[in-house]
Design a protein around this motif. Structure first.
Motif, PDB file in Angstrom:
ATOM      1  N   SER A  10       7.266   5.461   1.593  1.00 10.86           N
ATOM      2  CA  SER A  10       5.913   5.635   1.391  1.00 10.86           C
ATOM      3  C   SER A  10       4.792   5.463   2.344  1.00 10.86           C
ATOM      4  O   SER A  10       4.992   4.567   3.125  1.00 10.86           O
ATOM      5  CB  SER A  10       5.526   4.729   0.028  1.00 10.86           C
ATOM      6  OG  SER A  10       4.289   5.190  -0.387  1.00 10.86           O
ATOM      7  N   VAL A  11       3.913   6.509   2.340  1.00 11.73           N
ATOM      8  CA  VAL A  11       2.643   6.269   3.004  1.00 11.73           C
ATOM      9  C   VAL A  11       1.522   6.203   2.041  1.00 11.73           C
ATOM     10  O   VAL A  11       1.130   7.292   1.428  1.00 11.73           O
ATOM     11  CB  VAL A  11       2.376   7.411   3.947  1.00 11.73           C
ATOM     12  CG1 VAL A  11       1.021   7.338   4.672  1.00 11.73           C
ATOM     13  CG2 VAL A  11       3.455   7.542   5.026  1.00 11.73           C
ATOM     14  N   PRO A  12       1.129   5.093   1.536  1.00  9.45           N
ATOM     15  CA  PRO A  12       0.272   5.151   0.447  1.00  9.45           C
ATOM     16  C   PRO A  12      -1.448   5.472   1.069  1.00  9.45           C
ATOM     17  O   PRO A  12      -1.586   5.680   1.998  1.00  9.45           O
ATOM     18  CB  PRO A  12       0.042   3.655   0.217  1.00  9.45           C
ATOM     19  CG  PRO A  12       0.952   2.905   0.884  1.00  9.45           C
ATOM     20  CD  PRO A  12       1.615   3.965   2.209  1.00  9.45           C
ATOM     21  N   ALA A  13      -1.851   6.056  -0.153  1.00  8.43           N
ATOM     22  CA  ALA A  13      -3.154   6.553  -0.010  1.00  8.43           C
ATOM     23  C   ALA A  13      -2.957   8.006   0.759  1.00  8.43           C
ATOM     24  O   ALA A  13      -1.953   8.634   0.668  1.00  8.43           O
ATOM     25  CB  ALA A  13      -4.194   5.628   0.589  1.00  8.43           C
ATOM     26  N   MET A  14      -3.898   8.179   1.631  1.00 13.97           N
ATOM     27  CA  MET A  14      -3.751   9.360   2.521  1.00 13.97           C
ATOM     28  C   MET A  14      -4.618   9.242   3.594  1.00 13.97           C
ATOM     29  O   MET A  14      -5.744   9.678   4.119  1.00 13.97           O
ATOM     30  CB  MET A  14      -4.678  10.606   1.562  1.00 13.97           C
ATOM     31  CG  MET A  14      -3.814  10.855   0.157  1.00 13.97           C
ATOM     32  SD  MET A  14      -5.013  11.520  -1.214  1.00 13.97           S
ATOM     33  CE  MET A  14      -4.940  13.272  -0.211  1.00 13.97           C
ATOM     34  N   PRO A  15      -3.956   8.442   4.632  1.00 11.22           N
ATOM     35  CA  PRO A  15      -4.351   8.100   5.857  1.00 11.22           C
ATOM     36  C   PRO A  15      -4.892   9.575   6.585  1.00 11.22           C
ATOM     37  O   PRO A  15      -4.216  10.493   6.774  1.00 11.22           O
ATOM     38  CB  PRO A  15      -3.590   7.368   6.700  1.00 11.22           C
ATOM     39  CG  PRO A  15      -2.443   7.034   5.665  1.00 11.22           C
ATOM     40  CD  PRO A  15      -2.505   7.886   4.684  1.00 11.22           C
ATOM     41  N   VAL A  16      -6.090   9.351   7.313  1.00  3.79           N
ATOM     42  CA  VAL A  16      -6.512  10.796   8.103  1.00  3.79           C
ATOM     43  C   VAL A  16      -5.765  10.766   9.481  1.00  3.79           C
ATOM     44  O   VAL A  16      -5.332   9.969  10.005  1.00  3.79           O
ATOM     45  CB  VAL A  16      -7.854  10.278   8.622  1.00  3.79           C
ATOM     46  CG1 VAL A  16      -8.327  11.463   9.561  1.00  3.79           C
ATOM     47  CG2 VAL A  16      -8.905  10.225   7.306  1.00  3.79           C
ATOM     48  N   GLY A  17      -5.129  12.115   9.680  1.00  2.00           N
ATOM     49  CA  GLY A  17      -4.411  12.256  10.770  1.00  2.00           C
ATOM     50  C   GLY A  17      -2.973  12.569  10.475  1.00  2.00           C
ATOM     51  O   GLY A  17      -2.214  12.900  11.244  1.00  2.00           O
ATOM     52  N   ALA A  46       2.588   1.104  -8.275  1.00  2.00           N
ATOM     53  CA  ALA A  46       1.242   2.072  -8.420  1.00  2.00           C
ATOM     54  C   ALA A  46       0.459   1.858  -7.024  1.00  2.00           C
ATOM     55  O   ALA A  46      -0.149   2.716  -6.558  1.00  2.00           O
ATOM     56  CB  ALA A  46       0.402   1.346  -9.586  1.00  2.00           C
ATOM     57  N   ASN A  47       0.561   0.434  -6.353  1.00  2.00           N
ATOM     58  CA  ASN A  47      -0.290   0.539  -5.106  1.00  2.00           C
ATOM     59  C   ASN A  47       0.494   1.227  -3.899  1.00  2.00           C
ATOM     60  O   ASN A  47      -0.333   1.053  -2.795  1.00  2.00           O
ATOM     61  CB  ASN A  47      -0.552  -0.932  -4.981  1.00  2.00           C
ATOM     62  CG  ASN A  47       0.826  -1.701  -4.905  1.00  2.00           C
ATOM     63  OD1 ASN A  47       1.707  -1.405  -5.785  1.00  2.00           O
ATOM     64  ND2 ASN A  47       0.528  -3.112  -4.107  1.00  2.00           N
ATOM     65  N   TYR A  48       1.499   1.618  -4.103  1.00  3.95           N
ATOM     66  CA  TYR A  48       2.313   2.472  -2.844  1.00  3.95           C
ATOM     67  C   TYR A  48       2.258   3.947  -3.277  1.00  3.95           C
ATOM     68  O   TYR A  48       3.147   4.526  -2.556  1.00  3.95           O
ATOM     69  CB  TYR A  48       3.683   1.826  -2.574  1.00  3.95           C
ATOM     70  CG  TYR A  48       3.475   0.441  -2.399  1.00  3.95           C
ATOM     71  CD1 TYR A  48       2.790  -0.091  -1.432  1.00  3.95           C
ATOM     72  CD2 TYR A  48       3.951  -0.687  -3.174  1.00  3.95           C
ATOM     73  CE1 TYR A  48       2.656  -1.254  -1.090  1.00  3.95           C
ATOM     74  CE2 TYR A  48       4.079  -1.887  -3.020  1.00  3.95           C
ATOM     75  CZ  TYR A  48       3.350  -2.309  -2.145  1.00  3.95           C
ATOM     76  OH  TYR A  48       3.189  -3.771  -1.774  1.00  3.95           O
ATOM     77  N   ARG A  49       1.494   4.403  -4.031  1.00  4.72           N
ATOM     78  CA  ARG A  49       1.650   5.688  -4.374  1.00  4.72           C
ATOM     79  C   ARG A  49       0.567   6.696  -3.728  1.00  4.72           C
ATOM     80  O   ARG A  49      -0.270   6.012  -3.057  1.00  4.72           O
ATOM     81  CB  ARG A  49       1.230   6.037  -5.830  1.00  4.72           C
ATOM     82  CG  ARG A  49       2.145   5.473  -6.907  1.00  4.72           C
ATOM     83  CD  ARG A  49       1.875   5.675  -8.359  1.00  4.72           C
ATOM     84  NE  ARG A  49       3.019   4.908  -9.206  1.00  4.72           N
ATOM     85  CZ  ARG A  49       3.037   5.009 -10.495  1.00  4.72           C
ATOM     86  NH1 ARG A  49       2.055   5.596 -11.142  1.00  4.72           N
ATOM     87  NH2 ARG A  49       3.858   4.512 -11.109  1.00  4.72           N
ATOM     88  N   SER A  50       0.839   7.970  -3.662  1.00  2.00           N
ATOM     89  CA  SER A  50      -0.188   9.124  -2.949  1.00  2.00           C
ATOM     90  C   SER A  50      -0.267  10.245  -3.698  1.00  2.00           C
ATOM     91  O   SER A  50      -0.122  10.143  -4.910  1.00  2.00           O
ATOM     92  CB  SER A  50       0.367   9.385  -1.666  1.00  2.00           C
ATOM     93  OG  SER A  50      -0.633   9.848  -0.819  1.00  2.00           O
ATOM     94  N   CYS A  51      -0.528  11.319  -3.239  1.00  2.00           N
ATOM     95  CA  CYS A  51      -0.893  12.608  -3.976  1.00  2.00           C
ATOM     96  C   CYS A  51       0.478  13.393  -4.172  1.00  2.00           C
ATOM     97  O   CYS A  51       0.356  14.298  -5.284  1.00  2.00           O
ATOM     98  CB  CYS A  51      -1.973  13.376  -3.030  1.00  2.00           C
ATOM     99  SG  CYS A  51      -1.379  13.580  -1.489  1.00  2.00           S
ATOM    100  N   HIS A  52       1.419  13.251  -3.559  1.00  2.00           N
ATOM    101  CA  HIS A  52       2.654  13.913  -4.264  1.00  2.00           C
ATOM    102  C   HIS A  52       3.945  12.943  -3.817  1.00  2.00           C
ATOM    103  O   HIS A  52       3.930  11.955  -3.026  1.00  2.00           O
ATOM    104  CB  HIS A  52       2.778  14.988  -3.133  1.00  2.00           C
ATOM    105  CG  HIS A  52       2.866  14.910  -1.761  1.00  2.00           C
ATOM    106  ND1 HIS A  52       1.709  14.839  -0.888  1.00  2.00           N
ATOM    107  CD2 HIS A  52       3.815  14.695  -0.860  1.00  2.00           C
ATOM    108  CE1 HIS A  52       2.041  14.691   0.483  1.00  2.00           C
ATOM    109  NE2 HIS A  52       3.363  14.435   0.437  1.00  2.00           N
ATOM    110  N   THR A  53       5.087  13.397  -4.345  1.00  2.00           N
ATOM    111  CA  THR A  53       6.340  12.698  -4.372  1.00  2.00           C
ATOM    112  C   THR A  53       7.301  13.926  -3.953  1.00  2.00           C
ATOM    113  O   THR A  53       7.162  14.997  -4.826  1.00  2.00           O
ATOM    114  CB  THR A  53       6.398  12.187  -5.707  1.00  2.00           C
ATOM    115  OG1 THR A  53       5.473  11.108  -5.811  1.00  2.00           O
ATOM    116  CG2 THR A  53       8.093  11.287  -5.774  1.00  2.00           C
TER     117      THR A  53
END
Length: 175
Positions: A131-138, A91-98
């Protein structure tokens, strides 16, 4: 008879095997070229992408990977968390798509195409993906003007642990 006297039978046997093997490899490459088949390293990598229908950043990421040679099949689904549970993405390594490769490797969130290719070229033993967790700007798909936030690309392992696969400190490093 003179040929046998000059070259021992063992040497002739080895040379004939080498010749057949070399010709076989060349004829296979030639047959593939005539059939229009490219060597595997030049084939497009296929990704199946799971995302929410309304997510614009996910669609921008899909465009990013397609622009970098990937072929995609996009599936808009409602309950992404169930899919992520099924694929064992913590769960803590999830983002908006897979995204999932044909080999079953997972790419969670805004992972740049460059690093997906690097990963697939040399898959670390015991890993399930990146994984790139969350959605970092850029990140690809999350561009906001010239803003950029350094981030880590994480290696997801079968045993549930994670390690840093790459640190991305500048926008340019993503391409």
């Amino acid at each position: 008879m003179r040929l046998i006297n000059i070259f021992p039978i063992k040497t002739l046997s080895i040379l004939s095997v080498l010749f057949v093997v070399a010709c076989s490899d060349a004829s296979t490459l030639e047959a593939n070229a005539k059939a229009g088949k490219e060597p595997k390293m030049n084939e497009a990598i296929e990704l199946t992408v799971y995302k929410s229908r309304s997510c614009k950043c996910c669609q921008k990421w899909v465009t990013h990977v397609e622009d970098h040679g990937f072929e995609t099949e996009v599936n808009n689904i409602t309950l992404l968390s169930k899919l992520k549970d099924k694929k064992s993405i913590p769960a803590n390594y999830r983002s908006c798509h897979t995204a999932e490769s044909n080999d079953g490797y997972l790419f969670e969130g805004h992972v740049p195409a460059k690093f997906i290719k690097q990963y697939l070229a040399n898959v670390p033993q015991g890993s399930i993906g990146l994984s790139v967790p969350a959605m970092p700007v850029g990140t690809p798909g999350m561009e906001v003007g010239d803003r950029f936030m350094p981030y880590n690309i994480l290696l997801l392992n079968v045993d549930g642990t994670v390690t840093v696969f790459k640190q991305v400190m500048t926008y340019e490093e993503q391409f």
